[in-house]
Scaffold this active site. Structure first.
Site, PDB file in Angstrom:
ATOM      1  N   TYR A  11       0.818  -1.280   0.006  1.00  0.00           N
ATOM      2  CA  TYR A  11      -0.105  -0.029   0.105  1.00  0.00           C
ATOM      3  C   TYR A  11       0.745   1.019   0.087  1.00  0.00           C
ATOM      4  O   TYR A  11       0.578   2.159  -0.873  1.00  0.00           O
ATOM      5  CB  TYR A  11      -0.906  -0.110   1.237  1.00  0.00           C
ATOM      6  CG  TYR A  11      -1.550   1.116   1.257  1.00  0.00           C
ATOM      7  CD1 TYR A  11      -2.661   1.853   0.590  1.00  0.00           C
ATOM      8  CD2 TYR A  11      -1.376   2.030   2.545  1.00  0.00           C
ATOM      9  CE1 TYR A  11      -3.238   2.816   0.775  1.00  0.00           C
ATOM     10  CE2 TYR A  11      -2.051   3.020   2.845  1.00  0.00           C
ATOM     11  CZ  TYR A  11      -3.059   3.749   2.148  1.00  0.00           C
ATOM     12  OH  TYR A  11      -3.790   4.795   2.190  1.00  0.00           O
ATOM     13  N   THR A 147       6.255   3.190  13.621  1.00  0.00           N
ATOM     14  CA  THR A 147       4.643   3.596  13.835  1.00  0.00           C
ATOM     15  C   THR A 147       4.619   4.491  15.163  1.00  0.00           C
ATOM     16  O   THR A 147       5.361   4.329  16.000  1.00  0.00           O
ATOM     17  CB  THR A 147       3.667   2.173  14.307  1.00  0.00           C
ATOM     18  OG1 THR A 147       2.511   2.581  14.550  1.00  0.00           O
ATOM     19  CG2 THR A 147       4.333   1.344  15.120  1.00  0.00           C
ATOM     20  N   SER A 182       0.077  -3.930  21.068  1.00  0.00           N
ATOM     21  CA  SER A 182      -0.068  -5.137  20.305  1.00  0.00           C
ATOM     22  C   SER A 182       1.037  -5.877  20.013  1.00  0.00           C
ATOM     23  O   SER A 182       2.302  -5.421  19.916  1.00  0.00           O
ATOM     24  CB  SER A 182      -1.017  -4.804  19.116  1.00  0.00           C
ATOM     25  OG  SER A 182       0.017  -4.210  17.982  1.00  0.00           O
ATOM     26  N   TYR A 184       1.910  -6.712  17.057  1.00  0.00           N
ATOM     27  CA  TYR A 184       2.550  -6.001  15.793  1.00  0.00           C
ATOM     28  C   TYR A 184       3.386  -4.759  16.483  1.00  0.00           C
ATOM     29  O   TYR A 184       4.377  -4.541  15.868  1.00  0.00           O
ATOM     30  CB  TYR A 184       1.369  -5.680  14.873  1.00  0.00           C
ATOM     31  CG  TYR A 184       1.811  -4.416  14.319  1.00  0.00           C
ATOM     32  CD1 TYR A 184       3.124  -4.654  13.105  1.00  0.00           C
ATOM     33  CD2 TYR A 184       1.408  -3.076  13.984  1.00  0.00           C
ATOM     34  CE1 TYR A 184       3.460  -3.603  12.517  1.00  0.00           C
ATOM     35  CE2 TYR A 184       1.878  -2.140  13.353  1.00  0.00           C
ATOM     36  CZ  TYR A 184       2.957  -2.285  12.511  1.00  0.00           C
ATOM     37  OH  TYR A 184       3.292  -1.211  11.704  1.00  0.00           O
ATOM     38  N   HIS A 185       2.978  -3.719  16.946  1.00  0.00           N
ATOM     39  CA  HIS A 185       3.455  -2.595  17.490  1.00  0.00           C
ATOM     40  C   HIS A 185       4.744  -2.720  18.375  1.00  0.00           C
ATOM     41  O   HIS A 185       5.636  -2.019  18.160  1.00  0.00           O
ATOM     42  CB  HIS A 185       2.333  -1.706  18.271  1.00  0.00           C
ATOM     43  CG  HIS A 185       1.278  -1.105  17.466  1.00  0.00           C
ATOM     44  ND1 HIS A 185      -0.004  -1.619  17.401  1.00  0.00           N
ATOM     45  CD2 HIS A 185       1.042  -0.120  16.552  1.00  0.00           C
ATOM     46  CE1 HIS A 185      -0.817  -0.868  16.680  1.00  0.00           C
ATOM     47  NE2 HIS A 185      -0.041   0.050  16.223  1.00  0.00           N
ATOM     48  N   LYS A 188       7.670  -2.857  16.171  1.00  0.00           N
ATOM     49  CA  LYS A 188       7.956  -1.632  15.746  1.00  0.00           C
ATOM     50  C   LYS A 188       8.947  -0.993  16.698  1.00  0.00           C
ATOM     51  O   LYS A 188       9.867  -0.369  16.699  1.00  0.00           O
ATOM     52  CB  LYS A 188       6.886  -0.914  15.122  1.00  0.00           C
ATOM     53  CG  LYS A 188       6.579  -1.169  13.822  1.00  0.00           C
ATOM     54  CD  LYS A 188       7.590  -1.344  12.837  1.00  0.00           C
ATOM     55  CE  LYS A 188       7.175  -1.993  11.382  1.00  0.00           C
ATOM     56  NZ  LYS A 188       8.163  -1.953  10.329  1.00  0.00           N
ATOM     57  N   VAL A 214      -2.337   5.643   8.129  1.00  0.00           N
ATOM     58  CA  VAL A 214      -2.450   6.415   6.867  1.00  0.00           C
ATOM     59  C   VAL A 214      -3.692   6.173   6.042  1.00  0.00           C
ATOM     60  O   VAL A 214      -4.397   5.204   6.207  1.00  0.00           O
ATOM     61  CB  VAL A 214      -1.412   5.790   5.922  1.00  0.00           C
ATOM     62  CG1 VAL A 214      -1.263   6.317   4.566  1.00  0.00           C
ATOM     63  CG2 VAL A 214       0.140   5.657   6.617  1.00  0.00           C
ATOM     64  N   ARG A 244     -12.045   1.331   6.500  1.00  0.00           N
ATOM     65  CA  ARG A 244     -13.004   0.441   6.950  1.00  0.00           C
ATOM     66  C   ARG A 244     -14.319   1.248   7.172  1.00  0.00           C
ATOM     67  O   ARG A 244     -15.382   0.882   6.473  1.00  0.00           O
ATOM     68  CB  ARG A 244     -12.733  -0.219   8.094  1.00  0.00           C
ATOM     69  CG  ARG A 244     -13.699  -1.437   8.487  1.00  0.00           C
ATOM     70  CD  ARG A 244     -13.276  -2.159   9.694  1.00  0.00           C
ATOM     71  NE  ARG A 244     -13.372  -1.657  10.865  1.00  0.00           N
ATOM     72  CZ  ARG A 244     -12.244  -0.963  11.493  1.00  0.00           C
ATOM     73  NH1 ARG A 244     -10.977  -1.069  11.085  1.00  0.00           N
ATOM     74  NH2 ARG A 244     -12.414  -0.306  12.834  1.00  0.00           N
ATOM     75  N   TYR A 258     -16.555   2.388  17.988  1.00  0.00           N
ATOM     76  CA  TYR A 258     -16.531   1.545  19.058  1.00  0.00           C
ATOM     77  C   TYR A 258     -16.417   2.275  20.407  1.00  0.00           C
ATOM     78  O   TYR A 258     -15.846   3.320  20.512  1.00  0.00           O
ATOM     79  CB  TYR A 258     -15.263   0.764  19.239  1.00  0.00           C
ATOM     80  CG  TYR A 258     -15.332  -0.392  18.383  1.00  0.00           C
ATOM     81  CD1 TYR A 258     -16.233  -1.127  17.745  1.00  0.00           C
ATOM     82  CD2 TYR A 258     -14.012  -0.840  17.578  1.00  0.00           C
ATOM     83  CE1 TYR A 258     -16.077  -2.103  17.071  1.00  0.00           C
ATOM     84  CE2 TYR A 258     -13.918  -1.663  16.838  1.00  0.00           C
ATOM     85  CZ  TYR A 258     -14.895  -2.497  16.455  1.00  0.00           C
ATOM     86  OH  TYR A 258     -14.925  -3.496  15.657  1.00  0.00           O
TER      87      TYR A 258
END
Length: 389
Positions: A11, A147, A182, A184-185, A188, A214, A244, A258
Site C-alpha cells: 500500500y 509507527t 499489540s 505488531y506494534h 516496531k 495512513v 473500513r 466503538y
C-alpha cells in the site's frame, strides 16, 4: 547507486517507489515476497481496488510515466542470504524499508500469528542492518516506517523522538519508552531500539519514520492509470479505521464506532506519507544528517467519531445515507483520550499538509463507489470473527 524500496508491492511501498522514480535517474529497486496479498486472502478478503500483478504494474509505469528506472526483485527479507545478495548486487545509497506484517489485529489472533509477526518483522530489519554492516555499506541511509503506535497513549504531548527523564534532580534525554499495545506494534518498538543500536555500533545513518494511521486511495502518480492502483484494504484485520468506515458507507452499512469514539489518534494522508519518504530517499548524501533522526509522520490527530461524521457528511454528495452507530468497544482503551503529538520535523520535511482529511475522504468514496461490487461481496469481513478459533 540505487534506492531499494522494501514492501514495494504494498500500500505504501508501491506509490513511494513511483514517486522516487519520477524524481531521479537512479535505479529504484522494489523488493517484495507478495505476502500481503496472501495474508488478506487468508482472512477472506480482497483489496477494494483491483491490483495488477507486478509485471503489469512496471509496464504501466513505463508506458504512463516513462519510468524505465524501476525494477523488481522477489525476495524474502527474513532470509539473510537473500538480503546479502540483494545488497551486493544493487549497492543501495538508500533503503526505504516499508516491508512488514502491518496489522495489529492480525498479530492478536493467536500465538502462531503473533510469533509469525514478530519473527517476520524483526528478522527482516536485523538482516538489513547487519547486511549493511557486514557488506561495508554503512554509509547507506536506512529509512524505516515504524509507527506512532510505539508511543502508546500517554497523557502528555508526545515528542518527536526521545523523552526527558529526571531522577534525583538529574535530567537526561532517553529513548521514548516502548508503550506498544499489540504484538505488531511491539515489533516496531524493537525495530526502533535495534536501529538506534545499529547507529551507535555501525554508524549507519538512520531515519526512524514513525508512521501514523495512513488514509487515502491515490497519489499523483497512481491516479494516472488503473494499472498503477495501490491496494486498499477494508476488512477488520487489514483495513484501517478510515478505510473500513468508508467501505461500510459505500456498502450501505452503518459506520461502527466503538464506544464513545472521542479518542484522538494520529493520521497522515497517503500523499503526505509518500512525499516524506521520497524526500528522505532523495536528500543529497552530503546534506542529510549523518545521525539517528526520528520523524513523527503525522499531519493531525483526529477522533474516531469525527472520522465517522466526516464520512457521513461527505457521503451526502454521493447520495449515501450514512448512519453512525456506537457499539461496545472490544478494545481496552480510553475512549476520550486527546492525543497530542509533535511533528515539526516531519512538517518541515514535506512543507506542510497537502490534502485535508475531508478532501481525502471524498477521494476514497469516489474510488470505492467504482468498485462497490468488490466491497459488498466481502462485507462480512468488516467485523472480527474469521480465524478466531
Amino acid at each position: 547507486m540505487s534506492v531499494i524500496v522494501t514492501g514495494g508491492d504494498g500500500y505504501l511501498g508501491w506509490p513511494t517507489a513511483l514517486r522516487i522514480a519520477t524524481r531521479t535517474d537512479d535505479r529504484v529497486v522494489l523488493v517484495d515476497n507478495f505476502a500481503r496479498r496472501e495474508w488478506v486472502e487468508e482472512v477472506g478478503s480482497v483489496s477494494a481496488t483491483p491490483i495488477a500483478d507486478i509485471d503489469d504494474r512496471l509496464a504501466a509505469a513505463v508506458e504512463v510515466h516513462g519510468l524505465d528506472n524501476l525494477s523488481f526483485v522477489e525476495a524474502d527479507l527474513t532470509d539473510r542470504a537473500e538480503v546479502d545478495k540483494l545488497l551486493q548486487i544493487h549497492e543501495p545509497g538508500t533503503i526505504i524499508h516499508t516491508a512488514a506484517q502491518p496489522s495489529a489485529p492480525y498479530s492478536q489472533i493467536n500465538g502462531e500469528r503473533a510469533n509469525y509477526t514478530q519473527h517476520n518483522n524483526l528478522q527482516a530489519t536485523r538482516n538489513l542492518l547487519f547486511g549493511l554492516h557486514e557488506n561495508d555499506m554503512t554509509e547507506t541511509h536506512f529509512v524505516e516506517t515504524t509507527t506512532t503506535g510505539v508511543y502508546g497513549a500517554p497523557e502528555f504531548p508526545i515528542p518527536e523522538g526521545g523523552a526527558t527523564m529526571e531522577n534525583d534532580g538529574e535530567r537526561d534525554e532517553v529513548p521514548f519508552p516502548a508503550m506498544a499495545g499489540s504484538w505488531y506494534h511491539l515489533t516496531k518498538s524493537h525495530d526502533a531500539a535495534n536501529m538506534r543500536l545499529a547507529h551507535q555500533q555501525f554508524d549507519i545513518p538512520i531515519s526512524d519514520v514513525r508512521t501514523a494511521i495512513v488514509y487515502g486511495t491515490e497519489t499523483e502518480e497512481t491516479r494516472a492509470d488503473d494499472r498503477l492502483n495501490t491496494r486498499f484494504d477494508f476488512d477488520y484485520y487489514f483495513g484501517t479505521v478510515t478505510h473500513r468506515f468508508c467501505a461500510q458507507a459505500v456498502a450501505g452499512y452503518p459506520v461502527t464506532v466503538y464506544g464513545k469514539g472521542e479518542q484522538r489518534k494520529p493520521f497522515v494522508s497517503l500523499e503526505d506519507a509518500v512525499e516524506g519518504l521520497a524526500q528522505l530517499a532523495l536528500t543529497d548524501p552530503d546534506e542529510r544528517p549523518d545521525d539517528h533522526v526520528v520523524y513523527n509522520q503525522v499531519t493531525r490527530a483526529i477522533s474516531i467519531v469525527e472520522i465517522a461524521n466526516t464520512i457521513s457528511e461527505v457521503g451526502e454528495a454521493y447520495d449515501l445515507d450514512v448512519a453512525v452507530e456506537h457499539f461496545e468497544n472490544p478494545r481496552d482503551e480510553d475512549e476520550t483520550h486527546k492525543m497530542e503529538i509533535e511533528n515539526d520535523r516531519y512538517a518541515d520535511l514535506i512543507g506542510g499538509q497537502s490534502q485535508t482529511f475531508e478532501e481525502a475522504v471524498d477521494d476514497i468514496l469516489d474510488t470505492l463507489i467504482q468498485y462497490d461490487d468488490r466491497v459488498k461481496a466481502h462485507e462480512d469481513r468488516f467485523l472480527p470473527g474469521v480465524l478466531e478459533e
